[in-house]
Design a protein around this motif. Structure first.
Motif, PDB file in Angstrom:
ATOM      1  N   TYR A  31       0.806  -1.208   0.000  1.00  0.00           N
ATOM      2  CA  TYR A  31       0.000   0.000   0.000  1.00  0.00           C
ATOM      3  C   TYR A  31       0.844   1.266   0.000  1.00  0.00           C
ATOM      4  CZ  TYR A  31      -3.597  -3.249   1.584  1.00  0.00           C
ATOM      5  OH  TYR A  31      -4.461  -4.310   1.687  1.00  0.00           O
ATOM      6  N   VAL A  32       0.284   2.277  -0.628  1.00  0.00           N
ATOM      7  CA  VAL A  32       0.804   3.633  -0.426  1.00  0.00           C
ATOM      8  C   VAL A  32       0.593   3.994   1.044  1.00  0.00           C
ATOM      9  CG1 VAL A  32       0.318   6.082  -0.878  1.00  0.00           C
ATOM     10  CG2 VAL A  32       0.448   4.441  -2.778  1.00  0.00           C
ATOM     11  N   LEU A  33       1.584   4.608   1.635  1.00  0.00           N
ATOM     12  CA  LEU A  33       1.459   5.088   3.003  1.00  0.00           C
ATOM     13  C   LEU A  33       1.475   6.605   2.991  1.00  0.00           C
ATOM     14  CD1 LEU A  33       2.705   3.778   6.269  1.00  0.00           C
ATOM     15  CD2 LEU A  33       3.329   6.134   5.728  1.00  0.00           C
ATOM     16  N   GLY A  34       0.573   7.185   3.734  1.00  0.00           N
ATOM     17  CA  GLY A  34       0.487   8.635   3.799  1.00  0.00           C
ATOM     18  C   GLY A  34       0.659   9.149   5.223  1.00  0.00           C
ATOM     19  N   TRP A  35       1.202  10.326   5.318  1.00  0.00           N
ATOM     20  CA  TRP A  35       1.256  11.052   6.589  1.00  0.00           C
ATOM     21  C   TRP A  35       0.331  12.270   6.467  1.00  0.00           C
ATOM     22  CZ3 TRP A  35       3.527   9.894  11.168  1.00  0.00           C
ATOM     23  CH2 TRP A  35       4.524   8.923  11.192  1.00  0.00           C
ATOM     24  N   PHE A  36      -0.446  12.470   7.483  1.00  0.00           N
ATOM     25  CA  PHE A  36      -1.345  13.611   7.565  1.00  0.00           C
ATOM     26  C   PHE A  36      -1.121  14.279   8.918  1.00  0.00           C
ATOM     27  CE2 PHE A  36      -4.208  12.870   3.934  1.00  0.00           C
ATOM     28  CZ  PHE A  36      -3.825  11.590   3.586  1.00  0.00           C
ATOM     29  N   ARG A  37      -1.574  15.511   9.028  1.00  0.00           N
ATOM     30  CA  ARG A  37      -1.492  16.173  10.330  1.00  0.00           C
ATOM     31  C   ARG A  37      -2.747  17.000  10.558  1.00  0.00           C
ATOM     32  NH1 ARG A  37       3.305  20.714   9.213  1.00  0.00           N
ATOM     33  NH2 ARG A  37       2.108  22.045   7.785  1.00  0.00           N
ATOM     34  N   GLN A  38      -3.048  17.188  11.824  1.00  0.00           N
ATOM     35  CA  GLN A  38      -4.208  17.985  12.194  1.00  0.00           C
ATOM     36  C   GLN A  38      -3.776  19.030  13.207  1.00  0.00           C
ATOM     37  OE1 GLN A  38      -7.656  15.757  13.395  1.00  0.00           O
ATOM     38  NE2 GLN A  38      -8.982  17.534  13.151  1.00  0.00           N
ATOM     39  N   LYS A  98      -3.375   3.849   1.938  1.00  0.00           N
ATOM     40  CA  LYS A  98      -4.327   4.169   0.879  1.00  0.00           C
ATOM     41  C   LYS A  98      -5.131   2.917   0.560  1.00  0.00           C
ATOM     42  CE  LYS A  98      -4.676   6.436  -3.625  1.00  0.00           C
ATOM     43  NZ  LYS A  98      -5.373   5.407  -4.402  1.00  0.00           N
ATOM     44  N   ARG A  99      -6.435   2.991   0.769  1.00  0.00           N
ATOM     45  CA  ARG A  99      -7.280   1.817   0.613  1.00  0.00           C
ATOM     46  C   ARG A  99      -8.335   1.970  -0.469  1.00  0.00           C
ATOM     47  NH1 ARG A  99      -6.945  -1.765   4.665  1.00  0.00           N
ATOM     48  NH2 ARG A  99      -7.751  -3.120   3.021  1.00  0.00           N
ATOM     49  N   TRP A 100      -8.687   3.193  -0.837  1.00  0.00           N
ATOM     50  CA  TRP A 100      -9.747   3.407  -1.817  1.00  0.00           C
ATOM     51  C   TRP A 100      -9.239   4.248  -2.959  1.00  0.00           C
ATOM     52  CZ3 TRP A 100     -10.485   3.676   3.471  1.00  0.00           C
ATOM     53  CH2 TRP A 100     -11.259   2.620   4.002  1.00  0.00           C
ATOM     54  N   ASN A 101      -9.709   3.889  -4.169  1.00  0.00           N
ATOM     55  CA  ASN A 101      -9.154   4.491  -5.371  1.00  0.00           C
ATOM     56  C   ASN A 101     -10.218   5.134  -6.226  1.00  0.00           C
ATOM     57  OD1 ASN A 101      -6.490   3.368  -4.887  1.00  0.00           O
ATOM     58  ND2 ASN A 101      -7.407   1.391  -5.392  1.00  0.00           N
ATOM     59  N   LEU A 102      -9.842   6.223  -6.864  1.00  0.00           N
ATOM     60  CA  LEU A 102     -10.657   6.787  -7.928  1.00  0.00           C
ATOM     61  C   LEU A 102     -10.342   6.019  -9.204  1.00  0.00           C
ATOM     62  CD1 LEU A 102     -10.126  10.578  -7.160  1.00  0.00           C
ATOM     63  CD2 LEU A 102     -12.003   9.094  -6.422  1.00  0.00           C
ATOM     64  N   GLU A 103     -11.143   6.231 -10.230  1.00  0.00           N
ATOM     65  CA  GLU A 103     -10.926   5.524 -11.486  1.00  0.00           C
ATOM     66  C   GLU A 103      -9.520   5.796 -12.002  1.00  0.00           C
ATOM     67  OE1 GLU A 103     -13.867   6.335 -14.394  1.00  0.00           O
ATOM     68  OE2 GLU A 103     -12.952   5.064 -15.920  1.00  0.00           O
ATOM     69  N   GLY A 104      -8.834   4.728 -12.364  1.00  0.00           N
ATOM     70  CA  GLY A 104      -7.496   4.860 -12.898  1.00  0.00           C
ATOM     71  C   GLY A 104      -6.395   4.845 -11.860  1.00  0.00           C
ATOM     72  N   GLN A 117      -9.445   8.699   1.057  1.00  0.00           N
ATOM     73  CA  GLN A 117      -9.007   7.501   0.359  1.00  0.00           C
ATOM     74  C   GLN A 117      -8.084   6.633   1.222  1.00  0.00           C
ATOM     75  OE1 GLN A 117      -7.865   9.903  -3.457  1.00  0.00           O
ATOM     76  NE2 GLN A 117      -8.348   7.812  -4.115  1.00  0.00           N
ATOM     77  N   TYR A 118      -7.833   7.058   2.432  1.00  0.00           N
ATOM     78  CA  TYR A 118      -6.935   6.334   3.321  1.00  0.00           C
ATOM     79  C   TYR A 118      -7.707   5.684   4.454  1.00  0.00           C
ATOM     80  CZ  TYR A 118      -2.890   8.457   1.017  1.00  0.00           C
ATOM     81  OH  TYR A 118      -1.940   8.826   0.097  1.00  0.00           O
ATOM     82  N   GLY A 119      -7.158   4.574   4.923  1.00  0.00           N
ATOM     83  CA  GLY A 119      -7.748   3.877   6.057  1.00  0.00           C
ATOM     84  C   GLY A 119      -6.658   3.352   6.963  1.00  0.00           C
ATOM     85  N   ASN A 120      -7.030   2.485   7.877  1.00  0.00           N
ATOM     86  CA  ASN A 120      -6.101   1.929   8.860  1.00  0.00           C
ATOM     87  C   ASN A 120      -5.403   3.039   9.655  1.00  0.00           C
ATOM     88  OD1 ASN A 120      -5.940   0.053   6.231  1.00  0.00           O
ATOM     89  ND2 ASN A 120      -5.777  -1.251   8.048  1.00  0.00           N
ATOM     90  N   TRP A 121      -6.136   4.083   9.923  1.00  0.00           N
ATOM     91  CA  TRP A 121      -5.545   5.211  10.636  1.00  0.00           C
ATOM     92  C   TRP A 121      -5.036   4.766  12.004  1.00  0.00           C
ATOM     93  CZ3 TRP A 121      -4.907   9.955   8.468  1.00  0.00           C
ATOM     94  CH2 TRP A 121      -5.621  10.220   7.294  1.00  0.00           C
ATOM     95  N   GLY A 122      -3.807   5.116  12.255  1.00  0.00           N
ATOM     96  CA  GLY A 122      -3.250   4.823  13.569  1.00  0.00           C
ATOM     97  C   GLY A 122      -3.510   5.962  14.525  1.00  0.00           C
ATOM     98  N   GLN A 123      -3.250   5.702  15.781  1.00  0.00           N
ATOM     99  CA  GLN A 123      -3.304   6.774  16.758  1.00  0.00           C
ATOM    100  C   GLN A 123      -2.173   7.743  16.458  1.00  0.00           C
ATOM    101  OE1 GLN A 123      -3.279   5.273  20.729  1.00  0.00           O
ATOM    102  NE2 GLN A 123      -3.802   7.220  21.660  1.00  0.00           N
ATOM    103  N   GLY A 124      -2.441   8.991  16.476  1.00  0.00           N
ATOM    104  CA  GLY A 124      -1.463   9.986  16.081  1.00  0.00           C
ATOM    105  C   GLY A 124      -0.419  10.254  17.143  1.00  0.00           C
ATOM    106  N   THR A 125       0.566  11.010  16.749  1.00  0.00           N
ATOM    107  CA  THR A 125       1.605  11.441  17.674  1.00  0.00           C
ATOM    108  C   THR A 125       1.660  12.963  17.620  1.00  0.00           C
ATOM    109  OG1 THR A 125       3.923  11.135  18.330  1.00  0.00           O
ATOM    110  CG2 THR A 125       3.486  11.252  15.965  1.00  0.00           C
TER     111      THR A 125
END
Length: 131
Positions: A31-38, A98-104, A117-125
């Motif tokens: 899977y693609v792995l993403g980092w996000f922040r809030q 990344k678990r869900w995809n748009l066409e293509g 489009q992302y899932g399996n969110w972990g607890q943040g740091t």
């Protein structure tokens, strides 16, 4: 796959941190792995993503040159190296797959910046940068 982010803390502006994302349960190498922040009081925002093999990355423009994303599939781990920290980097940082995809698209090589489009969110740091 369960993800757990770690490595956050309180740092002074100009300092560095290395955030880690550990995967357990099953391999995350497909899977693609993403980092996000809030940031406090704001919406979650994309920071960086890396493809399954680690040879393709995407960094949001606002942090280019300061943030580096990497992964080690043998260790089931990914990292986000942050340098020259700024107070505006203060946020809770999350990793996700990344678990869900748009066409293509696919979920191993398409580096989406869309959190939905992302899932399996972990607890943040939490990262707090003092000025």
């Amino acid at each position: 796959v369960q993800l757990q982010a770690s490595g956050g803390g309180l740092v002074q502006a100009g300092g560095s941190l290395r955030l880690s994302c550990a995967a357990t349960g099953r391999t995350f190498s497909n899977y693609v792995l993403g980092w996000f922040r809030q940031p406090p009081g704001k919406e979650r925002e994309f920071v960086a993503a890396i493809n399954w093999s680690g040879d393709k990355t995407r960094i949001v423009h606002s942090v280019e040159g300061r943030f580096t994303i990497s992964r080690d599939n043998y260790k089931n781990m990914a990292n986000l190296q942050i340098s020259s920290l700024k107070p505006e980097d203060t946020a809770v940082y999350f990793c996700a797959l990344k678990r869900w995809n748009l066409e293509g698209e696919n979920n191993y090589d398409t580096l989406s910046d869309n959190a939905s489009q992302y899932g399996n969110w972990g607890q943040g740091t939490e990262v707090t940068v003092s000025s």
